[in-house]
Design an enzyme around this catalytic site. Structure first.
Site, PDB file in Angstrom:
ATOM      1  N   ARG A  78     -29.667 -22.564  -6.290  1.00 16.26           N
ATOM      2  CA  ARG A  78     -29.720 -23.988  -6.656  1.00 16.26           C
ATOM      3  C   ARG A  78     -31.166 -24.449  -6.546  1.00 16.26           C
ATOM      4  O   ARG A  78     -31.789 -24.254  -5.496  1.00 16.26           O
ATOM      5  CB  ARG A  78     -28.845 -24.843  -5.743  1.00 16.26           C
ATOM      6  N   HIS A  98     -25.320 -27.159 -14.773  1.00 15.41           N
ATOM      7  CA  HIS A  98     -24.513 -27.005 -13.553  1.00 15.41           C
ATOM      8  C   HIS A  98     -23.208 -26.271 -13.923  1.00 15.41           C
ATOM      9  O   HIS A  98     -22.115 -26.847 -13.897  1.00 15.41           O
ATOM     10  CB  HIS A  98     -24.223 -28.388 -12.964  1.00 15.41           C
ATOM     11  N   GLN A 125     -19.807 -26.036 -11.767  1.00 17.33           N
ATOM     12  CA  GLN A 125     -19.057 -27.304 -11.777  1.00 17.33           C
ATOM     13  C   GLN A 125     -18.129 -27.361 -13.002  1.00 17.33           C
ATOM     14  O   GLN A 125     -17.025 -27.939 -12.932  1.00 17.33           O
ATOM     15  CB  GLN A 125     -20.061 -28.465 -11.804  1.00 17.33           C
ATOM     16  N   ARG A 149     -13.863 -26.790  -6.933  1.00 15.50           N
ATOM     17  CA  ARG A 149     -15.147 -26.080  -6.875  1.00 15.50           C
ATOM     18  C   ARG A 149     -14.981 -24.749  -6.133  1.00 15.50           C
ATOM     19  O   ARG A 149     -15.508 -23.729  -6.541  1.00 15.50           O
ATOM     20  CB  ARG A 149     -16.223 -26.921  -6.157  1.00 15.50           C
TER      21      ARG A 149
HETATM   22  N1  NVA Z   1     -27.113 -34.796 -11.543  1.00 15.90           N
HETATM   23  C1  NVA Z   1     -26.862 -34.584 -10.139  1.00 15.90           C
HETATM   24  C2  NVA Z   1     -25.704 -33.655  -9.954  1.00 15.90           C
HETATM   25  C3  NVA Z   1     -25.293 -33.441  -8.517  1.00 15.90           C
HETATM   26  C4  NVA Z   1     -24.153 -32.490  -8.372  1.00 15.90           C
HETATM   27  C5  NVA Z   1     -28.122 -34.037  -9.489  1.00 15.90           C
HETATM   28  O1  NVA Z   1     -28.746 -33.137 -10.070  1.00 15.90           O
HETATM   29  O2  NVA Z   1     -28.479 -34.512  -8.413  1.00 15.90           O
HETATM   30  N1   CP Z   2     -21.004 -31.525  -7.243  1.00  8.40           N
HETATM   31  C1   CP Z   2     -21.888 -30.856  -6.489  1.00  8.40           C
HETATM   32  O1   CP Z   2     -22.549 -29.919  -6.948  1.00  8.40           O
HETATM   33  O2   CP Z   2     -21.979 -31.278  -5.206  1.00  8.40           O
HETATM   34  P1   CP Z   2     -23.051 -30.808  -4.113  1.00  8.40           P
HETATM   35  O3   CP Z   2     -24.386 -31.333  -4.563  1.00  8.40           O
HETATM   36  O4   CP Z   2     -22.576 -31.416  -2.845  1.00  8.40           O
HETATM   37  O5   CP Z   2     -23.047 -29.302  -4.076  1.00  8.40           O
END
Ligand code: NVA
Ligand code: CP
Length: 332
Positions: free
Chosen positions: A108, A135, A138, A317
């Site tokens: 990530r 992502h 997800q 998830r």
């Molecule tokens: N668009 C958000 C998604 C979080 C799961 C971010 O990148 O912070």
């Molecule tokens: N939706 C999601 O990716 O959540 P986190 O940022 O908590 O991993």
């Protein structure tokens, strides 16, 4: 032909056919069912996975860890403070080191090119746990959630409101286009997804029977929607200074009761989470003090309503990440 994803990376759904995506959703449903029935899926003993997080996480990290433990695997968590990644050691070198020790690597972080470089050098499957652009893990959870609540994907009207040019908007447009849904980005035009990706998704949609629409008009954009989806207006890694412009541009695209009432009777509300729907967070309070808004991308009323399936998504998830790891490590 039987689907075999062993050895594949999981970097973006662009790399997967609708049949492969369907297979991952089906496998997620199967492992979810087994977990509920207490049937173990722990025949991955002796394997180990590395989880690299350059941004914070609750769901993704916990999903990888719980799934790996359920599968009988070892897990090592690496954050930017506690490892050499990026500061003293390049991504390519890190990939070659971790690839010698681990059977799979989750990443990530920031640019998609980083996770692509990891995948190029690691020699083991690399899973994208969120980049600025995509992502994908997800998406499998979201598709499973849609299937559980609404059945078949084909023909559903999926409306995304908010910042549609970032990881969630991009990935949802790809997922919808591949699976035959009618995707609408309903937002201010400077937050439309980029033209190149729209064109690519239009090609996927042509093959699947889906469509792609971009509109600034909330009334027509959300009319009879089956799924209303939103995400935070400011994503991880973006500077605080952008809040003012985001609030100005995206406030008209908040998911509220009026929007839900304009959608289909069976419509569901989805959000990848975390969400700003009340004043119970530090950032939520700061935004309230500065801009006077107590709810941002979604109202508390919608978030807490019986149309909201956000916690099903969050649970899914874990099941879907388990399925992704199983499929790419080899289903045994
Ligand atoms: N668009 C958000 C998604 C979080 C799961 C971010 O990148 O912070
Ligand atoms: N939706 C999601 O990716 O959540 P986190 O940022 O908590 O991993």
């Amino acid at each position: 032909m039987a689907i075999n994803l062993k050895g594949r990376n999981f970097l973006t759904l662009k790399d997967f056919t609708p049949e492969e995506i369907e297979y991952l959703v089906e496998l997620s449903a199967e492992v979810k069912d087994k977990k509920k029935k207490g049937i173990p899926v722990d025949n991955y003993r002796g394997k180990n996975v590395a989880l690299i997080f350059e941004k914070t996480s609750t769901r993704t990290r916990c999903s990888f860890e719980v799934a790996a433990h359920d599968m009988g695997m070892g897990v090592t968590y690496l954050d930017p403070q506690g490892s050499q990644i990026g500061k003293k050691e390049s991504i390519a070198d890190t990939a070659r080191v971790l690839g010698r020790m681990f059977d799979g690597i989750e990443y990530r972080g920031f640019e998609q090119t980083i996770v692509e470089e990891l995948a190029e050098y690691a020699g083991v499957p690399v899973w994208n746990g969120l980049t600025n652009e995509y992502h994908p893990t997800q998406m499998i959870a979201d598709l499973l959630t849609i299937r559980e609540h609404l059945g078949d994907f084909k023909g559903l009207k999926f409306v995304y409101m908010g910042d549609a040019r970032y990881n969630m908007g991009n990935s949802l447009m790809i997922a919808c286009a591949k699976m035959g849904m009618h995707f609408t980005a309903c937002t201010s035009k400077e937050y439309f997804p980029n033209e190149e990706l729209v064109a690519q998704c239009q090609e996927y949609a042509k093959a699947s029977g889906g469509t792609i629409a971009l509109t600034e008009d909330v009334e027509s954009g959300t009319k009879d929607a089956d799924i209303l989806y939103t995400d935070v207006w400011v994503s991880m890694g973006e500077p605080d200074e952008v809040w003012a412009e985001r609030i100005k541009a995206l406030s008209p695209y908040q998911v509220n009761k009026k929007v839900m009432d304009n959608a289909s009777d069976k419509a569901i509300f989805m959000h990848c989470l975390p969400a700003f729907h009340d004043l119970k967070t530090k950032i939520g309070k700061e935004v309230y003090e500065k801009f006077g808004l107590s709810e941002l991308e979604v109202t508390d009323e919608v978030f807490e309503s019986d149309k909201s399936v956000v916690f099903d998504e969050a649970e899914n998830r874990m099941h879907s990440i388990k399925a992704i790891m199983m499929a790419t490590l080899g289903v045994e």
